[in-house]
Write an enzyme that holds these catalytic residues in place. Structure first.
Site, mmCIF file in Angstrom:
data_model
loop_
_atom_site.group_PDB
_atom_site.id
_atom_site.type_symbol
_atom_site.label_atom_id
_atom_site.label_comp_id
_atom_site.label_asym_id
_atom_site.label_seq_id
_atom_site.Cartn_x
_atom_site.Cartn_y
_atom_site.Cartn_z
ATOM 1 N N TRP A 1 29.249 48.082 -59.281
ATOM 2 C CA TRP A 1 29.488 48.773 -60.560
ATOM 3 C C TRP A 1 28.709 50.098 -60.528
ATOM 4 O O TRP A 1 27.509 50.096 -60.228
ATOM 5 C CB TRP A 1 29.004 47.857 -61.692
ATOM 6 C CG TRP A 1 29.170 48.421 -63.062
ATOM 7 C CD1 TRP A 1 30.311 48.977 -63.594
ATOM 8 C CD2 TRP A 1 28.179 48.469 -64.101
ATOM 9 N NE1 TRP A 1 30.076 49.356 -64.886
ATOM 10 C CE2 TRP A 1 28.782 49.059 -65.226
ATOM 11 C CE3 TRP A 1 26.841 48.067 -64.186
ATOM 12 C CZ2 TRP A 1 28.100 49.258 -66.421
ATOM 13 C CZ3 TRP A 1 26.160 48.257 -65.377
ATOM 14 C CH2 TRP A 1 26.787 48.849 -66.476
ATOM 15 N N ASP B 1 23.091 39.977 -61.922
ATOM 16 C CA ASP B 1 23.827 40.612 -63.000
ATOM 17 C C ASP B 1 24.970 39.665 -63.360
ATOM 18 O O ASP B 1 25.878 39.453 -62.566
ATOM 19 C CB ASP B 1 24.368 41.970 -62.530
ATOM 20 C CG ASP B 1 25.115 42.698 -63.637
ATOM 21 O OD1 ASP B 1 25.291 42.119 -64.732
ATOM 22 O OD2 ASP B 1 25.531 43.854 -63.413
ATOM 23 N N LYS C 1 32.045 40.636 -72.429
ATOM 24 C CA LYS C 1 33.349 40.152 -71.995
ATOM 25 C C LYS C 1 33.616 38.719 -72.456
ATOM 26 O O LYS C 1 34.646 38.433 -73.038
ATOM 27 C CB LYS C 1 33.446 40.242 -70.466
ATOM 28 C CG LYS C 1 33.991 41.539 -69.956
ATOM 29 C CD LYS C 1 33.100 42.750 -70.150
ATOM 30 C CE LYS C 1 31.913 42.767 -69.241
ATOM 31 N NZ LYS C 1 31.125 44.019 -69.317
HETATM 32 N N1 PLA Z 1 27.331 44.689 -65.045
HETATM 33 C C1 PLA Z 1 28.566 44.740 -64.531
HETATM 34 C C2 PLA Z 1 28.800 44.219 -63.168
HETATM 35 C C3 PLA Z 1 29.614 45.278 -65.293
HETATM 36 O O1 PLA Z 1 30.824 45.325 -64.766
HETATM 37 C C4 PLA Z 1 29.359 45.762 -66.584
HETATM 38 C C5 PLA Z 1 30.444 46.362 -67.410
HETATM 39 C C6 PLA Z 1 28.044 45.669 -67.064
HETATM 40 C C7 PLA Z 1 27.062 45.116 -66.269
HETATM 41 C C8 PLA Z 1 27.619 46.133 -68.408
HETATM 42 O O2 PLA Z 1 28.282 45.643 -69.466
HETATM 43 P P1 PLA Z 1 27.691 45.676 -70.936
HETATM 44 O O3 PLA Z 1 26.520 46.600 -70.944
HETATM 45 O O4 PLA Z 1 28.793 46.171 -71.764
HETATM 46 O O5 PLA Z 1 27.316 44.287 -71.221
HETATM 47 N N2 PLA Z 1 31.498 47.005 -66.740
HETATM 48 C C9 PLA Z 1 32.688 47.487 -67.430
HETATM 49 C C10 PLA Z 1 32.364 48.460 -68.532
HETATM 50 C C11 PLA Z 1 33.443 46.332 -68.046
HETATM 51 C C12 PLA Z 1 31.482 49.617 -68.155
HETATM 52 O O6 PLA Z 1 31.650 50.240 -67.109
HETATM 53 O O7 PLA Z 1 30.601 49.880 -68.979
HETATM 54 C C13 PLA Z 1 33.589 48.128 -66.374
HETATM 55 O O8 PLA Z 1 34.696 48.559 -66.713
HETATM 56 O O9 PLA Z 1 33.188 48.162 -65.191
#
Ligand code: PLA
Length: 450
Positions: free
Chosen positions: A179, A260, A296
């Site tokens: 991510w 995570d 989610k």
């Molecule tokens: N960790 C991972 C692996 C994630 O994919 C995401 C969110 C988070 C943490 C953080 O989420 P939160 O702070 O909202 O709890 N990833 C999303 C959204 C769903 C984003 O990028 O913020 C994504 O589209 O990858």
């Protein structure tokens, strides 16, 4: 005295300019030849002390939504951010969440006082149980400290700041790819970010050999970021046996696991199954950190509700760690918001509501799995060149398609389909109605764009 001297010195150009303007406002005509006015700034931009600030690029994930929102096409489709949509393409508020909110609103004894720095006590206790298991010996021994944080991101950030202040090793290894925000979160917290091999583009699966080699050569004590399940963006998770090998290697080298967990329940539809990787590491008695998000799995995206748990060797260590976590949180945002955590606590502590949540969560996970099948079938029926079986093999919210950035740009331009430039598709944003449109776009991209 200084001030007295200053008042006798000649006025600055800015003061003279101001006086000329004041005189003008009081009725005197402006003298264009007045040198103080000639020195006046000619545009608003020149006045700003922030004139040097350069425009930053949009976020690679959230920027996709910004671009999508600007597109007037009625056929546009946002498969960028990982946000669940119904078959009708609408955001979903779970019924059990609505019910919990109603209960909270009806309860007149509830107030809006500040929460403690570490958040809502019930929420913290129940969150630890949810991720570590109700019968977790670590919880029974009181050697887990859990603090409520601002969703997954905030939990990662608080954990990272704690490690930067109190842990002897400042290097964190993150999977390649991962991510996108991980790099920034850990870097800004003051940790040195390195990567370990994770994904093999050739097999579209796990590069397990590369992973073991990289972790095997990491310095003793280094921190390792692990996606608990439903790896983002690849959708590729280690098997239980592979996890066990990773655990053994990491423990033998005293590498510190930082999990995570952003998708508990979204991978398999089962909350316990999706927490197995973490529980494996906790069972051996060792220490670890876990960042949990309810964005989610409870659909609480904008409520920003999550938790950081630190599993320690003893209750004494855990309580000292908690005292220091408070010192991280207090100057950052003082204390967390009350509403989202109250919703979660209401659901987690009531057996019937918990079960209702499990059913709704499973339905979301199942719908995503059915989208995988539908997209796979649609590509096959179009005879789209390539092996697309990874669409059904990958786990969680995303498919890492293998489409390159030129193909993605083509799909956006010609088909108004929005996804991240690495070819990641949020399967949760698809519906039976939009699968054919996506399959047409992928087919055209693959056959027309190299
Ligand atoms: N960790 C991972 C692996 C994630 O994919 C995401 C969110 C988070 C943490 C953080 O989420 P939160 O702070 O909202 O709890 N990833 C999303 C959204 C769903 C984003 O990028 O913020 C994504 O589209 O990858």
């Amino acid at each position: 005295m200084h001030r007295g001297n200053d008042s006798h010195s000649s006025p600055s150009p800015a003061d003279r300019r101001l006086s000329a303007l004041v005189r003008h406002l009081q009725g005197s005509p402006l003298d264009a030849a007045d040198p103080c006015l000639a020195a006046a700034p000619t545009s608003a931009a020149q006045i700003s002390v922030f004139d040097h600030v350069v425009r930053a690029p949009e976020d690679p994930i959230l920027g996709v939504t910004v671009a999508y929102n600007k597109d007037p096409s009625p056929n546009k489709l946002n498969l960028g951010v990982g946000a669940y949509r119904t078959e009708e393409g609408k955001p979903l508020v779970l019924n059990v969440v609505r019910k919990a909110e109603q209960m909270l609103v009806n309860d007149r004894s509830r107030v809006k006082e500040y929460l403690p720095i570490v958040g809502l006590a019930d929420f913290n206790k129940l969150s630890a149980k949810l991720i570590l298991g109700t019968d977790s010996p670590a919880i029974q021994d009181n050697r887990v400290t859990t603090v409520q944080c601002l969703s997954g991101t905030g939990s990662l950030r608080v954990g990272a700041e704690f490690l930067a202040r109190h842990y002897h090793q400042h290097t964190i290894y993150i999977p390649q790819p991962t991510w996108g925000n991980h790099v920034k979160i850990f870097g800004l917290a003051g940790l040195a970010v390195k990567t370990y091999h994770y994904y093999d583009p050739a097999t579209r699966g796990l590069n397990f050999k590369g992973l073991l080699e990289d972790l095997g050569s990491a310095p003793s004590g280094a921190i390792v970021l692990l996606h608990a399940c439903a790896h983002n963006p690849t959708g590729v998770d280690p098997t239980a046996q592979e996890w066990e090998q990773i655990r053994k290697l990491m423990r033998s080298k005293a590498l510190l696991p930082f999990f995570d967990s952003a998708y508990q329940g979204f991978a398999s539809g089962n909350l316990d199954a999706d927490a197995q990787s973490i529980r494996m590491f906790v069972r051996d008695g060792g220490e670890c950190l876990v960042a949990q998000s309810y964005a989610k799995n409870m659909g609480l995206y904008g409520e920003r509700v999550g938790a950081l748990s630190m599993v320690c060797r003893s209750a004494d260590v855990a309580s000292r760690v908690e005292s220091q976590l408070k010192l991280v949180i207090r100057p950052m945002y003082s204390s967390p918001p009350i509403h989202g955590a109250s919703i979660v606590a209401t659901i987690l502590k009531d057996r019937a509501m918990f079960q209702e949540w499990e059913v709704e969560l499973k339905a979301m996970a199942d719908r995503i799995i059915s989208m995988r099948k539908q997209l796979f079938d649609a590509l096959r029926s179009r005879g789209t060149p390539g092996d697309w079986s990874h669409i059904i093999k990958q786990i969680g919210m995303f498919t890492f398609t293998g489409l390159n950035s030129a193909q993605v740009a083509f799909m956006t331009k010609e088909y108004h389909i929005y996804l991240t430039s690495d070819g990641r598709i949020s399967m949760a944003g698809l519906s039976s109605r939009t699968v054919p449109h996506l399959a047409d776009a992928i087919h055209a991209a693959v056959t027309k764009v190299a």
